[in-house]
Write a protein that holds these residues in place. Structure first.
Motif, short mmCIF file in Angstrom:
data_model
loop_
_atom_site.label_atom_id
_atom_site.label_comp_id
_atom_site.label_asym_id
_atom_site.label_seq_id
_atom_site.Cartn_x
_atom_site.Cartn_y
_atom_site.Cartn_z
N GLU A 459 1.07 -1.24 -0.12
CA GLU A 459 0.18 -0.08 -0.24
C GLU A 459 0.80 1.21 0.00
O GLU A 459 0.54 2.59 -0.73
N LEU A 463 1.15 4.39 -2.91
CA LEU A 463 0.99 5.58 -2.32
C LEU A 463 2.21 6.30 -3.18
O LEU A 463 2.12 7.54 -3.46
N GLU A 521 -3.41 3.27 8.90
CA GLU A 521 -4.59 4.31 8.91
C GLU A 521 -3.89 5.65 8.17
O GLU A 521 -4.60 6.29 7.43
N CYS A 523 -1.52 5.71 6.06
CA CYS A 523 -1.36 5.54 4.61
C CYS A 523 -2.54 5.64 3.80
O CYS A 523 -2.94 6.49 2.68
N ASN A 524 -3.72 5.15 4.21
CA ASN A 524 -5.12 5.33 3.84
C ASN A 524 -5.59 6.78 3.68
O ASN A 524 -6.32 7.49 2.76
N GLN A 525 -5.15 7.65 4.76
CA GLN A 525 -5.49 9.14 4.81
C GLN A 525 -4.74 9.63 3.74
O GLN A 525 -5.33 10.50 3.19
N LEU A 527 -3.70 8.39 0.76
CA LEU A 527 -4.22 7.87 -0.33
C LEU A 527 -5.56 8.53 -0.72
O LEU A 527 -5.86 9.21 -1.86
N ASN A 528 -6.37 8.71 0.19
CA ASN A 528 -7.72 9.57 0.09
C ASN A 528 -7.54 10.65 -0.15
O ASN A 528 -8.30 11.61 -1.06
N LEU A 529 -6.53 11.61 0.51
CA LEU A 529 -6.36 12.95 0.22
C LEU A 529 -5.91 13.07 -1.17
O LEU A 529 -5.95 13.96 -1.76
N LYS A 531 -6.16 11.26 -3.86
CA LYS A 531 -6.98 10.99 -4.81
C LYS A 531 -7.94 12.08 -4.74
O LYS A 531 -8.65 12.51 -5.99
N ALA A 532 -8.53 12.70 -3.86
CA ALA A 532 -9.26 13.88 -3.72
C ALA A 532 -8.55 15.06 -4.42
O ALA A 532 -9.30 15.63 -5.23
#
Length: 535
Positions: A459, A463, A521, A523-525, A527-529, A531-532
């Protein structure tokens, strides 16, 4: 029914309150009496009036152990452990069993309770101290040997600028043949795993840094010098010799931190031994001496509260960094409380802690612009960290340096460092007290950690590639990408903290899982940021 007057009601309230307090006091007294074990030994009617009631204290594994005894020159009549802080199910076993063993034998020369040697020795020492406080002779009770015992061997600090030179390992061989020959056996641990092949994501995660070029697993201490000389990673300065040889350790101790900025190749010409006797003992083999001054600083006032074996191993098995200005080996904490991953990351992220006024970075990823931290090998911080199951019960030496017996019957501590899983005697006599199948339990933890290390590592690689694409596009400013970079930096720190810790979670599953959770967590934050941002 006749109503009570105000005076009568107040009196009833007072009586009720008094009854409640009385019941509470009785309950507390009952609980205290129940918690306090009954004295082992003779009944009160069988104890002569001349016997003395004496108290003694000795330092156990987790704190003082206090005993009370009733004894005279002829006999120990009663023994009672009145207070202790030993771990339930481990040290507490000695508290329950040993007083009766001493009483039955009428001697302190009884075997330690299996799995609770330190607690057993402390109880013996406390009984001995109680006897000596009353002027009683210890010879009848085997006190001579117990008096020399120390529950936990502590460490002293190296004396710097003393003009000494290293007494190399071979020079101790004649005087300490068993220890020396067992140290030579570390040459049997000669396998090297290529981490870049086993963990392909590392080439991306460490891109721009030496570990993306060459990263092999460590071998036995015997090979430390050979391995650093053979690695493909660049070594411009002498600081890379830290923890590889006593010859550089003493160079720092005698010359100061200026030694860290010497040329790596210049120092190479003066290197003889890999990690050996001086590193853990200076030139005093009977003592534990911490020879790495940065490690003394890293423990601060807690230095004298940590078992010497843990300090000796921890001075190399820790998370360190090279100070930006001096290039000196430095630790990101100065106490036990400040060595948690959260506190160390906060230290690295605070520009005020560094002379260049910037948050610390080992290197900057060339494609993402993320200022990365390369965690080293935080075994000490993990084993003694929050959530550790055995930090207060065992030392590094207890598990990795087995007691051994030479052919002539001499008992010694093996210096051939092994996994406790390869020590059947330890498992049978100690670990089996609490673990029915230690190997299976450890393997299960390690497999869980390994699986999550792979999944989160991939992941982080994903990223990194997305962030690199965003940077390459030129469509976003550094301000746009700053938060993503910060999240990526922190996520990789927590992941790396687990990846490079050599026990693969076995030292402290709780802390290990927490770090992996945080890495995932963050890493997911990120990725979401990202992608947005790029949507």
């Amino acid at each position: 029914m006749r109503k009570m007057t105000m005076k009568q009601r107040k009196m009833a309230d007072i009586i009720g309150l008094a009854c409640g307090v009385f019941v509470l006091i009785v309950a507390i007294c009952f609980a205290v009496l129940k918690a306090r074990p009954a004295a082992v030994g003779a009944s009160a009617g069988d104890i002569p009036a001349s016997a003395q009631h004496l108290s003694g204290t000795a330092e156990g594994r987790n704190g003082p152990i206090e005993v009370e005894i009733v004894a005279d020159e002829n006999k120990i009549y009663q023994i009672n452990v009145v207070s202790h802080s030993e771990t339930d199910g481990i040290g507490s076993i000695a508290v329950d069993k040993l007083p009766g063993m001493i009483y039955d034998a009428q001697s302190l020369e009884v075997d330690a309770v299996s799995g609770a040697t330190l607690s057993s020795n402390a109880i013996k020492a406390a009984v001995l101290n109680a006897m000596e406080s009353g002027g009683l002779s210890t010879n009848s009770f085997g006190g001579e040997n117990v008096a020399a015992a120390s529950p936990v061997k502590m460490a002293s600090r190296v004396v710097t600028n003393s003009g000494v030179t290293v007494v190399h390992a071979a020079d101790w061989a004649e005087q300490y043949p068993n220890e020396y020959n067992s140290w030579l056996m570390t040459s049997e641990s000669d396998d090297i795993d290529d981490y870049l092949e086993i963990y392909p994501m590392l080439r991306t995660l460490y891109e721009g840094y030496g570990f993306a070029i060459d990263y092999g697993s460590a071998r036995g201490h015997y090979y430390d010098v050979q391995d650093i000389e053979a690695t493909g990673r660049p070594h411009p300065l002498a600081n890379c010799w830290t923890c590889k040889t006593p010859d550089f350790t003493i160079m720092v101790n005698e010359e100061g931190i200026s030694a860290y900025k010497k040329s790596w190749t210049d120092v190479q010409a003066e290197i003889t031994d890999p990690i050996s006797c001086y590193n853990c003992h200076a030139n005093t083999p009977e003592e534990i001496v911490i020879t790495h001054t940065y490690w003394i600083d890293a423990l601060g006032e807690d230095f004298d509260s940590v078992a010497g074996a843990n300090l000796a191993c921890g001075q190399c098995h820790n998370e360190y960094y090279f100070a930006p200005d001096t290039k000196a080996t430095t630790i990101a904490h100065n106490s036990l409380a400040s060595m948690a991953p959260d506190q160390m990351l906060a230290f690295f992220n605070d520009p005020a802690n560094f002379s260049n006024g910037e948050a610390f970075a080992d290197w900057t990823n060339p494609r993402t612009g993320v200022k990365q931290i390369k965690v080293q090998h935080p075994e000490f911080e993990t084993f003694l960290g929050a959530g550790s199951q055995h930090a207060n019960d065992f030392t590094c030496a207890d598990c990795h340096m087995p007691d051994a017996v030479a052919e002539d019957g001499t008992e010694y501590r093996s210096h051939n460092l092994v996994s406790p899983l390869d020590n059947p005697d330890l498992i049978e006599k100690t670990c089996s007290q609490c673990h029915t199948d230690l190997k299976s339990e450890v393997r299960a933890v390690q497999q869980k950690v390994e699986d999550r290390t792979y999944s989160i590592g991939y992941e982080l690689e994903y990223l990194t590639e997305l962030l690199a694409d965003a940077v390459e596009s030129g469509e976003y400013t550094d301000a746009d990408l700053a938060r993503v970079r910060a999240l990526a930096r922190n996520a990789q720190f927590y992941w790396d903290f687990v990846f490079v810790e050599n026990a693969e979670g076995a030292h402290n599953p709780t802390l290990t899982y927490e770090c992996l959770d945080k890495a995932e967590e963050l890493c997911n934050q990120a990725l979401n940021l990202l992608k947005a941002l790029t949507a």
